[in-house]
Scaffold this motif. Structure first.
Motif, PDB file in Angstrom:
ATOM      1  N   UNK A 750      27.663  29.412  52.193  1.00  0.00           N
ATOM      2  CA  UNK A 750      28.698  30.393  52.502  1.00  0.00           C
ATOM      3  C   UNK A 750      28.924  31.347  51.339  1.00  0.00           C
ATOM      4  N   UNK A 751      29.281  32.575  51.677  1.00  0.00           N
ATOM      5  CA  UNK A 751      29.621  33.578  50.685  1.00  0.00           C
ATOM      6  C   UNK A 751      31.116  33.607  50.392  1.00  0.00           C
ATOM      7  N   UNK A 752      31.894  32.968  51.232  1.00  0.00           N
ATOM      8  CA  UNK A 752      33.326  32.903  51.016  1.00  0.00           C
ATOM      9  C   UNK A 752      33.613  32.358  49.621  1.00  0.00           C
ATOM     10  N   UNK A 753      34.416  33.042  48.811  1.00  0.00           N
ATOM     11  CA  UNK A 753      34.640  32.604  47.428  1.00  0.00           C
ATOM     12  C   UNK A 753      35.229  31.200  47.322  1.00  0.00           C
ATOM     13  N   UNK A 754      35.945  30.760  48.371  1.00  0.00           N
ATOM     14  CA  UNK A 754      36.470  29.401  48.351  1.00  0.00           C
ATOM     15  C   UNK A 754      35.349  28.361  48.449  1.00  0.00           C
ATOM     16  N   UNK A 755      34.263  28.699  49.164  1.00  0.00           N
ATOM     17  CA  UNK A 755      33.230  27.721  49.485  1.00  0.00           C
ATOM     18  C   UNK A 755      31.904  27.964  48.776  1.00  0.00           C
ATOM     19  N   UNK A 756      31.726  29.136  48.172  1.00  0.00           N
ATOM     20  CA  UNK A 756      30.435  29.470  47.591  1.00  0.00           C
ATOM     21  C   UNK A 756      30.029  28.510  46.476  1.00  0.00           C
ATOM     22  N   UNK A 845      39.449  34.202  44.641  1.00  0.00           N
ATOM     23  CA  UNK A 845      40.099  33.728  45.871  1.00  0.00           C
ATOM     24  C   UNK A 845      41.430  34.436  46.114  1.00  0.00           C
ATOM     25  N   UNK A 846      41.669  35.525  45.389  1.00  0.00           N
ATOM     26  CA  UNK A 846      42.865  36.318  45.606  1.00  0.00           C
ATOM     27  C   UNK A 846      44.051  35.938  44.761  1.00  0.00           C
ATOM     28  N   UNK A 847      43.887  34.961  43.876  1.00  0.00           N
ATOM     29  CA  UNK A 847      44.965  34.557  42.980  1.00  0.00           C
ATOM     30  C   UNK A 847      44.904  35.408  41.714  1.00  0.00           C
ATOM     31  N   UNK A 848      45.947  35.357  40.874  1.00  0.00           N
ATOM     32  CA  UNK A 848      45.878  36.070  39.586  1.00  0.00           C
ATOM     33  C   UNK A 848      44.665  35.609  38.784  1.00  0.00           C
ATOM     34  N   UNK A 849      44.138  36.501  37.980  1.00  0.00           N
ATOM     35  CA  UNK A 849      42.939  36.198  37.205  1.00  0.00           C
ATOM     36  C   UNK A 849      43.296  35.321  36.015  1.00  0.00           C
ATOM     37  N   UNK A 850      43.495  34.051  36.320  1.00  0.00           N
ATOM     38  CA  UNK A 850      43.867  33.082  35.294  1.00  0.00           C
ATOM     39  C   UNK A 850      42.743  32.084  35.007  1.00  0.00           C
ATOM     40  N   UNK A 851      41.510  32.501  35.213  1.00  0.00           N
ATOM     41  CA  UNK A 851      40.401  31.661  34.817  1.00  0.00           C
ATOM     42  C   UNK A 851      39.664  31.032  35.986  1.00  0.00           C
ATOM     43  N   UNK A 852      38.884  29.991  35.649  1.00  0.00           N
ATOM     44  CA  UNK A 852      38.027  29.311  36.614  1.00  0.00           C
ATOM     45  C   UNK A 852      38.409  27.837  36.705  1.00  0.00           C
ATOM     46  N   UNK A 853      38.198  27.256  37.895  1.00  0.00           N
ATOM     47  CA  UNK A 853      38.425  25.836  38.127  1.00  0.00           C
ATOM     48  C   UNK A 853      37.123  25.180  38.537  1.00  0.00           C
ATOM     49  N   UNK A 854      36.916  23.974  38.058  1.00  0.00           N
ATOM     50  CA  UNK A 854      35.729  23.196  38.408  1.00  0.00           C
ATOM     51  C   UNK A 854      36.150  21.766  38.700  1.00  0.00           C
ATOM     52  N   UNK A 855      35.754  21.253  39.867  1.00  0.00           N
ATOM     53  CA  UNK A 855      36.033  19.882  40.265  1.00  0.00           C
ATOM     54  C   UNK A 855      34.705  19.132  40.384  1.00  0.00           C
ATOM     55  N   UNK A 856      34.693  17.903  39.894  1.00  0.00           N
ATOM     56  CA  UNK A 856      33.475  17.103  39.940  1.00  0.00           C
ATOM     57  C   UNK A 856      33.827  15.660  40.267  1.00  0.00           C
ATOM     58  N   UNK A 857      33.018  15.039  41.108  1.00  0.00           N
ATOM     59  CA  UNK A 857      33.186  13.628  41.447  1.00  0.00           C
ATOM     60  C   UNK A 857      31.813  12.969  41.479  1.00  0.00           C
ATOM     61  N   UNK A 858      31.661  11.886  40.731  1.00  0.00           N
ATOM     62  CA  UNK A 858      30.484  11.034  40.800  1.00  0.00           C
ATOM     63  C   UNK A 858      30.955   9.692  41.327  1.00  0.00           C
TER      64      UNK A 858
END
Length: 990
Positions: A750-756, A845-858
């Motif tokens: 998907x190209x959607x920024x939430x899912x890309x 995703x349309x929020x203020x430009x306050x950086x990037x989030x990364x989630x990871x699960x092993x």
């Protein structure tokens, strides 16, 4: 997992390949060395190679389940040793590490992939073997240069076709950054919430081009330290390590020469007291009964009172306070590596690793206990320190002149301490390059030599013969050393007597490994779906091991039968286990080849379908010729979906120690008897065996084994260890494993920024090992003999399990459990690994430009973990259980997850370490899950200087305690024993 940009770029080809993919520059290639060079410029990417394969190819992907972690992940642990991060991963069952005091492996950090045993996890550095530190071939990852570790790649399943012996469970490949440029200084300081366990690390790394860009050099120097922490410094472990051997001293009368029962009951004012003949010595000259702790006069302190429940529980001594909760460490690392291109056809390279570190483990004072010559002492009735109360009981025996057994813990000599020094170096020299004139063919030839010298200095040992001389002396030993040996109650020895009986021992262990290998690889010809690629080569490897024990530890005194019926002799040393000299070597010549066959491409639902085939034949000096193979499939279905899987046959040849180890004395744990569990001595009247439906058959078997009729209905075993022997077996054959894996790798279409930025992988693994080399432990011997799981339904004393141990004719206690190596039956494990990544920019995703989030699960799910000790015997299912042995904790669920936020110069992260619910093996006792939460952060002060911090175990979660635990009332390798702790670090790069 803290690099979302790297992960997003690479997960499209392989989630678990991740940062494992590396590239060589156009002027160099190293086809046999996984991750030998890192990508510096995307425009220069040529061929790449992943762990588990010898083939290089553009856009190559891993066909085996692979997980990758990096230096930032390591820094988030706040630790100074890399095994901390490795053991957090679901693929590993934590084994011997910084909290392993007893049992200990001298401060080493050994890793155990899939819980299949540390010798079955092959450790590589830059795709090449690391010199082992143990006779079973296990590698100590403390040797690795931590500051330079860039990535750690872990693949599951047999990898012998690519790397040779030992890779039955898989491979852990530690990749060093040999392309480092610039100057970097790194420092870190950590401390626990209790203001102890201080850790420090400092590292300086320099690197850059030489000879106008034709070569490169890198140098890294590092120092790290870790303070020791004692069990007494934590509430959960301050009372731990119950032992029947006390500094007060005790006796166990011979079962055929017990004191008068009426006299015993009158003395202790207990008309129901059983006549076990087990009595302790109070300081005031009186006796106390071990059974129900009658008449115990405490000297005070938790060492004596920790377990005491007078009138209810049996007496045991608290050894825990003087044991270590965390082992100390002082380590220096140095690494230098370089390469120089002579021309396109020849690039020479070399590296040198040097590590020196010191560590120690500490135990309670030396015990000498038991009813066999190898462990206890015999006291003649003429000894002047016999008190009036004891004399009365002695005189009531059928043979009043017979000697009696003395059990004693020698606190007057202080604790037992084994100080370890490791001195290690490993060097590699090679040449590689293109085969000029041949289409994309390269070669690599190298020679490698490594050496580990381990020096162990032991203090606190006791000379058995010297103690026996003091006991036999008519004056109690005063003529031999000032004051003699007053063994009744707490003992204070003069300096002369301490010197008379105390022994300091020094052991030396030397291990060497030599490897010479030559390989070449390239395209054979072009098929419709792509190039058919080949890799092959030959390797010679030799391992040499020598253990030289101190003369006192190797000394065995002749067993002498005394005139009064007792006997003395056996091992000369009480304290640390005695040992015999071990010398041996093995070598092999191995041939390997690998093919990458492009089957189909550019078809509907088949963008690319490749078959990877590998075969290795090895000729060992010990077991002869063995072979390994693999067949892996890689199917790129569409852009967002890849299917991978394969089958592998792996082998492991027996090691020097497994083959040639001499017979040595040991003291394996069997646990304590209980009415609900199956640990302890089944003949103990308190055990579930004696209280169960087959109690009569158990009783009859106990009588047949040697427990006397007068003692059988009062028999108790108050210790949790038994004497044993260990040793090698020159007739061992190789282990073989068959493994299967299949999985999916998905990257969001998907190209959607939430899912890309969403990607995932899921892999199933199944590993079965045949002819497993190992021993049947003392606890398993007892349980098998007494039909705990159907091993001996007729309670036959000639059953194979029953023949592995013997009992002492006088006391009935187990006098020897033979834990000698053999090719046992089968070991199985299977489960699912999954990894999920999701990253996005808040602005996207349309929020203020306050950086990037990364989630990871092993995430790891253990479907099955079984062991069969003997062919045709029952399988023991260990899934979801915890035991009293390191490396035997198998939660059904285990996970490591993280969330990271990055904004400009700032970063914040949180980790969640989860260990699922467990059942204590052999019981119905259930232990809840354990959850630990960590925080970390960073701040780039300038373009060259950054700060970081960690808070581990934020909620100060205490370990789950159970009895009998591995040590300290828990499993310190599985659960967090230090509590909340903090670290701060600084990195400056120029």
């Amino acid at each position: 997992m803290s690099d979302p940009h790297l992960r997003r770029r690479l997960l499209g080809t392989s989630m678990f390949a991740g940062a494992a993919i590396v590239a060589a520059t156009a002027l160099m290639a190293s086809p046999v060395s996984a991750q030998d060079a890192q990508v510096e410029d995307d425009s220069q990417v040529d061929d790449i190679v992943v762990t588990g394969s010898r083939i290089t190819r553009q856009d190559y992907q891993a066909t085996s389940p692979i997980v990758t972690v990096n230096q930032e992940d390591f820094q988030a642990t706040g630790s100074v040793t890399i095994d901390t991060l490795v053991n957090d991963l679901p693929q590993f069952v934590p084994s011997v590490n910084s909290t392993s005091n007893n049992p200990s492996n001298g401060g080493q950090a050994n890793i155990n992939l899939r819980g299949l045993g540390t010798p079955r996890t092959l450790v590589l550095m830059n795709g090449r073997r690391v010199v082992p530190s143990n006779s079973d071939g296990t590698v100590d990852i403390n040797l690795l240069p931590t500051p330079l570790i860039q990535n750690i790649e872990v693949i599951s399943g047999g990898a012998s076709a690519a790397y040779g012996s030992d890779a039955l469970a898989g491979v852990a490949n530690f990749i060093l950054n040999e392309n480092f440029e610039g100057v970097q200084f790194d420092s870190q300081y950590g401390v626990t919430d209790r203001s102890d366990g201080v850790t420090e690390s400092y590292a300086l790394t320099l690197g850059g081009e030489i000879a106008e860009g034709r070569g490169h050099l890198v140098l890294s120097l590092g120092h790290s330290s870790r303070d020791q922490v004692f069990n007494r410094d934590r509430e959960f472990s301050a009372i731990s390590g119950p032992s029947g051997t006390s500094p007060l001293g005790s006796t166990t009368f011979d079962s055929n020469n017990l004191p008068n029962l009426t006299l015993v009951r009158t003395y202790f004012n207990d008309a129901t007291l059983t006549n076990t003949g087990q009595f302790g010595f109070n300081n005031n000259g009186s006796l106390f009964s071990y059974v129900r702790t009658r008449n115990f006069q405490s000297p005070g302190g938790i060492d004596y009172d920790g377990f005491a429940n007078p009138g209810v529980s049996d007496y045991v001594y608290n050894t825990g306070p003087l044991n270590l909760n965390q082992l100390g460490l002082d380590r220096w690392n140095a690494y230098v590596g370089g390469r120089y291109e002579i021309n396109r056809g020849a690039e020479v390279y070399a590296n040198l690793l040097f590590t020196e570190y010191n560590s120690a483990n500490e135990l309670a004072a030396s015990p000498a206990a038991g009813n066999v010559p190898a462990t206890g002492f015999r006291v003649p009735v003429t000894n002047p320190f016999i008190t009036a109360d004891l004399r009365t009981l002695l005189n009531s025996r059928a043979n009043p002149n017979g000697s009696f057994l003395l059990n004693k813990r020698f606190n007057a000599l202080g604790g037992r301490r084994a100080s370890e020094n490791y001195n290690v170096y490993q060097s590699t020299v090679g040449v590689r390059g293109e085969l000029v004139g041949l289409r994309d063919w390269t070669y690599d030839v190298y020679a490698q030599y490594g050496r580990v010298l381990r020096t162990t200095l032991q203090s606190g040992n006791v000379s058995r013969s010297a103690v026996q001389r003091l006991l036999d002396a008519p004056d109690g030993g005063n003529s031999l050393c000032a004051g003699g040996f007053d063994w009744y109650g707490e003992t204070e020895l003069s300096a002369a007597c301490v010197n008379f009986i105390g022994r300091t021992a020094q052991n030396l262990t030397e291990q060497e490994q030599s490897v010479v290998e030559g390989s070449l690889q390239g395209s054979l010809f072009e098929l419709p779906a792509g190039d058919l690629r080949f890799a092959g080569g030959i390797q010679y490897r030799e391992d040499v091991f020598e253990f030289r024990p101190d003369a006192s530890l190797a000394q065995i005194n002749p067993i002498v039968v005394r005139a009064d019926g007792g006997s003395t002799g056996g091992s000369e040393i009480a304290g640390f286990n005695p040992g015999q000299r071990l010398v041996g070597d093995t070598n092999s010549v191995e041939y390997f080849l690998e093919l990458l066959v492009p089957v189909l491409s550019d078809l509907p639902f088949v963008q690319q379908l490749d078959l990877n085939l590998g075969y290795r034949i090895s000729d060992y000096s010990t077991v002869g010729k063995v072979s390994a193979y693999k067949a892996d499939l890689d199917w790129q279905v569409v852009d967002f979906l890849r299917i991978r899987g394969g089958v592998q046959r792996a082998v492991r040849a027996p090691s020097v120690g497994e083959l040639f180890a001499p017979i040595n004395t040991s003291f394996p744990s069997v646990g304590a008897a209980s009415a609900t569990g199956i640990s302890g001595d089944p003949c103990d009247t308190r055990s579930s065996f004696r209280l169960g439906a087959n109690a009569a058959q158990v009783r009859a078997l106990c009588l047949t084994q040697g427990i006397s009729a007068s003692a059988i209905d009062a028999y108790v075993f108050t210790n949790n260890q038994v004497p044993g022997i260990t040793g090698g077996n020159p007739d061992l054959t190789e282990e073989t494993s068959d493994s299967f894996n299949a999985g999916l790798v998905i990257q969001s279409p998907f190209d959607n920024p939430w899912l890309a930025g969403l990607s995932a992988s899921i892999d199933y693994y199944n590993i079965e090992i045949q002819d497993v080399i190992g021993t049947i432990g003392a606890s398993a011997q007892l349980q098998g003999c007494f039909n705990a799981r159907g091993e001996n339904p007729t309670y036959d004393p000639n059953n194979g399990y029953c023949q592995l141990f013997v009992r002492d004719a006088l006391s009935g206690n187990i006098s020897q459990a033979r834990e000698v190596n053999g090719n046992l039956a089968t070991l199985k494990t299977s489960g699912i690994d999954a990894q999920f990544d999701w990253n996005f920019g808040l602005a996207d995703i349309g929020a203020p430009d306050w950086g990037d989030l990364n989630f990871n699960l092993v995430l790891g799910w253990l479907e099955n973990r079984e062991r069969q000790d003997a062919p045709g015997g029952p399988f023991t299912n260990r899934t979801g259980t915890i035991d009293s042995v390191f490396g035997n904790t198998f939660p059904e669920w285990k996970s490591l997850s993280s969330v990271n936020w990055a904004y400009g110069a700032f970063g914040l992260g949180a980790r969640w370490r989860h260990v699922g619910e467990l059942t204590q093996f052999g019981t119905a006792i259930e232990l809840g899950s354990a959850d630990y939460f960590d925080l970390n952060g960073s701040w780039d002060l300038t373009d060259t200087v950054s700060l970081r911090f960690t808070v581990n175990n934020v909620t100060d979660e205490q370990p789950i305690v159970y009895s009998p635990g591995v040590q300290a009332n828990t499993d310190p390798s599985t659960y967090d024993t230090l509590g909340r702790r903090y670290s701060v670090g600084l990195t400056a790069r120029f």
